[in-house]
Design an enzyme around this catalytic site. Sequence first.
Site, PDB file in Angstrom:
ATOM      1  N   SER A  40      43.975  48.350  36.737  1.00 54.92           N
ATOM      2  CA  SER A  40      43.409  49.018  35.546  1.00 54.92           C
ATOM      3  C   SER A  40      43.579  50.524  35.654  1.00 54.92           C
ATOM      4  O   SER A  40      43.948  51.184  34.669  1.00 54.92           O
ATOM      5  CB  SER A  40      41.911  48.731  35.430  1.00 54.92           C
ATOM      6  OG  SER A  40      41.711  47.371  35.253  1.00 54.92           O
ATOM      7  N   SER A 107      46.540  37.707  37.466  1.00 51.59           N
ATOM      8  CA  SER A 107      47.661  36.764  37.272  1.00 51.59           C
ATOM      9  C   SER A 107      48.176  36.267  38.623  1.00 51.59           C
ATOM     10  O   SER A 107      49.292  36.601  39.030  1.00 51.59           O
ATOM     11  CB  SER A 107      48.781  37.389  36.432  1.00 51.59           C
ATOM     12  OG  SER A 107      49.085  38.712  36.777  1.00 51.59           O
TER      13      SER A 107
HETATM   14  N1  LIG Z   1      36.280  34.658  40.949  1.00 52.84           N
HETATM   15  C1  LIG Z   1      36.885  35.775  40.560  1.00 52.84           C
HETATM   16  N2  LIG Z   1      38.108  36.077  41.032  1.00 52.84           N
HETATM   17  C2  LIG Z   1      38.708  37.215  40.631  1.00 52.84           C
HETATM   18  N3  LIG Z   1      38.183  38.109  39.752  1.00 52.84           N
HETATM   19  C3  LIG Z   1      36.951  37.849  39.260  1.00 52.84           C
HETATM   20  C4  LIG Z   1      36.258  36.677  39.645  1.00 52.84           C
HETATM   21  N4  LIG Z   1      35.056  36.688  39.000  1.00 52.84           N
HETATM   22  C5  LIG Z   1      35.002  37.790  38.250  1.00 52.84           C
HETATM   23  N5  LIG Z   1      36.139  38.495  38.396  1.00 52.84           N
HETATM   24  C6  LIG Z   1      36.426  39.708  37.613  1.00 52.84           C
HETATM   25  O1  LIG Z   1      37.391  39.307  36.642  1.00 52.84           O
HETATM   26  C7  LIG Z   1      38.548  40.124  36.708  1.00 52.84           C
HETATM   27  C8  LIG Z   1      39.831  39.275  36.813  1.00 52.84           C
HETATM   28  O2  LIG Z   1      40.139  38.721  35.599  1.00 52.84           O
HETATM   29  P1  LIG Z   1      41.638  38.323  35.271  1.00 52.84           P
HETATM   30  O3  LIG Z   1      41.627  37.817  33.871  1.00 52.84           O
HETATM   31  O4  LIG Z   1      42.518  39.461  35.584  1.00 52.84           O
HETATM   32  O5  LIG Z   1      41.921  37.140  36.314  1.00 52.84           O
HETATM   33  S1  LIG Z   1      43.078  36.063  36.290  1.00 52.84           S
HETATM   34  O6  LIG Z   1      44.341  36.755  35.958  1.00 52.84           O
HETATM   35  O7  LIG Z   1      42.747  35.049  35.295  1.00 52.84           O
HETATM   36  O8  LIG Z   1      43.099  35.490  37.648  1.00 52.84           O
HETATM   37  C9  LIG Z   1      38.447  40.934  37.963  1.00 52.84           C
HETATM   38  O9  LIG Z   1      38.840  42.223  37.519  1.00 52.84           O
HETATM   39  P2  LIG Z   1      39.756  43.171  38.401  1.00 52.84           P
HETATM   40  O10 LIG Z   1      38.847  43.566  39.528  1.00 52.84           O
HETATM   41  O11 LIG Z   1      40.029  44.300  37.453  1.00 52.84           O
HETATM   42  O12 LIG Z   1      40.993  42.470  38.847  1.00 52.84           O
HETATM   43  C10 LIG Z   1      36.979  40.879  38.363  1.00 52.84           C
HETATM   44  O13 LIG Z   1      36.310  42.018  37.880  1.00 52.84           O
HETATM   45  N1  LIG Z   2      46.525  55.059  44.589  1.00 48.42           N
HETATM   46  C1  LIG Z   2      45.587  54.425  43.882  1.00 48.42           C
HETATM   47  N2  LIG Z   2      45.943  53.701  42.805  1.00 48.42           N
HETATM   48  C2  LIG Z   2      45.009  53.044  42.076  1.00 48.42           C
HETATM   49  N3  LIG Z   2      43.678  53.043  42.345  1.00 48.42           N
HETATM   50  C3  LIG Z   2      43.261  53.767  43.417  1.00 48.42           C
HETATM   51  C4  LIG Z   2      44.200  54.458  44.219  1.00 48.42           C
HETATM   52  N4  LIG Z   2      43.519  55.050  45.214  1.00 48.42           N
HETATM   53  C5  LIG Z   2      42.217  54.757  45.017  1.00 48.42           C
HETATM   54  N5  LIG Z   2      42.055  53.971  43.930  1.00 48.42           N
HETATM   55  C6  LIG Z   2      40.756  53.460  43.442  1.00 48.42           C
HETATM   56  O1  LIG Z   2      40.756  52.039  43.571  1.00 48.42           O
HETATM   57  C7  LIG Z   2      39.983  51.450  42.545  1.00 48.42           C
HETATM   58  C8  LIG Z   2      40.834  50.417  41.809  1.00 48.42           C
HETATM   59  O2  LIG Z   2      40.042  49.772  40.846  1.00 48.42           O
HETATM   60  P1  LIG Z   2      40.648  49.086  39.565  1.00 48.42           P
HETATM   61  O3  LIG Z   2      41.642  49.974  38.920  1.00 48.42           O
HETATM   62  O4  LIG Z   2      39.498  48.615  38.744  1.00 48.42           O
HETATM   63  O5  LIG Z   2      41.440  47.838  40.196  1.00 48.42           O
HETATM   64  P2  LIG Z   2      41.811  46.458  39.524  1.00 48.42           P
HETATM   65  O6  LIG Z   2      41.981  46.695  38.050  1.00 48.42           O
HETATM   66  O7  LIG Z   2      43.083  46.027  40.192  1.00 48.42           O
HETATM   67  O8  LIG Z   2      40.649  45.558  39.833  1.00 48.42           O
HETATM   68  C9  LIG Z   2      39.504  52.560  41.636  1.00 48.42           C
HETATM   69  O9  LIG Z   2      38.188  52.921  42.003  1.00 48.42           O
HETATM   70  C10 LIG Z   2      40.487  53.705  41.961  1.00 48.42           C
HETATM   71  O10 LIG Z   2      39.935  54.979  41.759  1.00 48.42           O
END
Ligand SMILES: Nc1ncnc2c1ncn2[C@@H]1O[C@H](COP(=O)(O)OS(=O)(=O)O)[C@@H](OP(=O)(O)O)[C@H]1O
Ligand SMILES: Nc1ncnc2c1ncn2[C@@H]1O[C@H](COP(=O)(O)OP(=O)(O)O)[C@@H](O)[C@H]1O
Length: 199
Positions: A40, A107
């Site tokens: 993100s 994904s």
């Molecule tokens: N069990 C579990 N596993 C992984 N992630 C979890 C789960 N439960 C809630 N979350 C939150 O949901 C975000 C992932 O959703 P996605 O739609 O990207 O997942 S997927 O592509 O369908 O696997 C993921 O967001 P990101 O941290 O931004 O990746 C989490 O915030």
């Molecule tokens: N080089 C980097 N690239 C992306 N995020 C970073 C990096 N270094 C530190 N971060 C931190 O890592 C975290 C990543 O969170 P997020 O973007 O929500 O990840 P995701 O969407 O894969 O769950 C954020 O708090 C961001 O500020």
Amino acid sequence: MKTENTVWHAQHVDKKQRADLKQQKPCLLWYTGLSGSGKSTIANAVDALLFERGCHSYLLDGDNVRHGLNGDLSFSDQDRIENIRRISEVAKLFLDAGLIVSTAFISPFSADRAMAKNMLEIGEFIEVYIDTPIDVCEQRDPKGLYKKARAGEIKDFTGIDSEYDVPESPTLHIKTAEYDIAQCAEQIVSYLQMHQYIK
Ligand SMILES: Nc1ncnc2c1ncn2[C@@H]1O[C@H](COP(=O)(O)OS(=O)(=O)O)[C@@H](OP(=O)(O)O)[C@H]1O
Ligand SMILES: Nc1ncnc2c1ncn2[C@@H]1O[C@H](COP(=O)(O)OP(=O)(O)O)[C@@H](O)[C@H]1O
């Protein structure tokens, strides 16, 4: 398919005309990586750079889409597959509108990412692997989810008790433990420019 009696209508204005109007080549930046890897954050940074350059783009983010369109889906394997199927269809519509589209979803399954790619025209799908070791993701833990998963409060958590297929040959391999956010975003925008998706 439950829609056998529907007929596809060709439209007068096509994808190329819409894209030409915006002076860009539509494509899909498909971000994939573990929770907390930086999908993100980087996708937002790229989107902001594209906006500054006058490109017409749109970002579909996992957490946000799961609040609405896919709010009925869980994190079972089956629902993750349906999540990605719906997102791929939505992304395809946005591409048809001539946009530079980004999707930021874990994904986790390579078969679903391949399905998304196969729905598009050659050159439109750009797989962006946000490669962050799980211990770094866990240290960042921006939403406190790893802590909860380790405590057994969240089941089927990616990288802990749910699978993640590492991309074998991503178009772009972004290493967030080695480069800061701005450098990661710049790598992606440079690729788009070098391959003439944007000016
Ligand atoms: N069990 C579990 N596993 C992984 N992630 C979890 C789960 N439960 C809630 N979350 C939150 O949901 C975000 C992932 O959703 P996605 O739609 O990207 O997942 S997927 O592509 O369908 O696997 C993921 O967001 P990101 O941290 O931004 O990746 C989490 O915030
Ligand atoms: N080089 C980097 N690239 C992306 N995020 C970073 C990096 N270094 C530190 N971060 C931190 O890592 C975290 C990543 O969170 P997020 O973007 O929500 O990840 P995701 O969407 O894969 O769950 C954020 O708090 C961001 O500020």
